[in-house]
Design an enzyme around this catalytic site. Structure first.
Site, mmCIF file in Angstrom:
data_model
loop_
_atom_site.group_PDB
_atom_site.id
_atom_site.type_symbol
_atom_site.label_atom_id
_atom_site.label_comp_id
_atom_site.label_asym_id
_atom_site.label_seq_id
_atom_site.Cartn_x
_atom_site.Cartn_y
_atom_site.Cartn_z
ATOM 1 N N ASP A 52 -10.389 36.065 32.685
ATOM 2 C CA ASP A 52 -9.171 35.501 33.555
ATOM 3 C C ASP A 52 -8.217 36.342 33.636
ATOM 4 O O ASP A 52 -7.273 36.007 34.924
ATOM 5 C CB ASP A 52 -8.796 33.848 33.414
ATOM 6 N N ASN A 53 -8.139 37.399 33.143
ATOM 7 C CA ASN A 53 -7.280 38.655 33.480
ATOM 8 C C ASN A 53 -8.015 40.096 33.845
ATOM 9 O O ASN A 53 -7.056 40.565 34.443
ATOM 10 C CB ASN A 53 -6.197 38.747 32.365
ATOM 11 N N ASP A 62 -2.007 41.016 35.718
ATOM 12 C CA ASP A 62 -1.833 40.249 34.677
ATOM 13 C C ASP A 62 -0.908 41.542 33.413
ATOM 14 O O ASP A 62 -1.487 41.748 32.027
ATOM 15 C CB ASP A 62 -2.430 39.685 33.453
#
Length: 193
Positions: A52-53, A62
């Site tokens: 998710d980063n 991020d």
């Protein structure tokens, strides 16, 4: 809908492909390889490379516990909560590749045809990563070394320098900066063109 949006707005060339989602994965794979090669050549440590980063656009996002290398240590961990060293500097290329595999799994239901054939298409879309990364990495290091022409042994030369830097924990940025001083590269690499 999300994959279609990404294709429509960021990867429109994939629309005309026989398997647009496999084409999307290949485009993301290539962009990710280039991005991570840039990270490695700059001594950038992301620190939190969870799926998710990672950006589907091949962008660095991020900026959590990121950092840049000082004393060169391929095992450097900039995230102090990363007890296992999963996201250490030297592991970033393989973690990015693993994340691309996770993206392939997410895209699998969207690829038309039997599941086995779709899986093979997505694996083929991941295939360019290693060669693209290696090429971009040696290209980035060639620039940092000031090499104006390409030679078959450029990668070996860069690897030798990185190994020496690691052995001496040489400052990553200062080493490259000193090589840019007039005559420094000539003195270090007198054997080269």
């Amino acid at each position: 809908r999300l994959a279609d949006f990404v294709i429509e707005h960021y990867y429109p060339a994939c629309r005309g492909e026989a398997q647009p989602y496999a084409a999307l994965l290949e485009a993301v794979t290539r962009r990710t390889a280039l991005m991570v090669a840039d990270w490695q050549a700059l001594g950038f440590c992301h620190g939190v490379m969870n799926t998710d980063n990672m950006s589907i656009l091949g962008l660095t996002i991020d900026y959590g516990p990121f950092g840049f290398l000082d004393g060169f240590d391929p095992g450097h961990i900039c995230n102090h909560s990363d007890d296992q060293g999963r996201y250490a500097y030297a592991r970033q290329p393989s973690v990015a590749f693993w994340n691309l595999h996770a993206l392939a799994q997410a895209l699998l239901p969207l690829v038309e045809g039997p599941k086995e054939a779709a899986s093979e298409q997505l694996l083929a879309a991941l295939e360019p990563y290693k060669a693209e990364f290696a090429s971009a990495m040696v290209s980035g290091l060639r620039v940092k070394l000031g090499l104006v022409s390409e030679h078959d042994d450029d990668a070996a030369l860069a690897d030798d320098l990185l190994q020496l830097m690691a052995e001496d924990r040489a400052d990553f940025t200062i080493t490259w900066r000193r090589l840019s001083s007039p005559g420094a590269a000539r003195d270090c690499f007198m054997q080269r063109d």
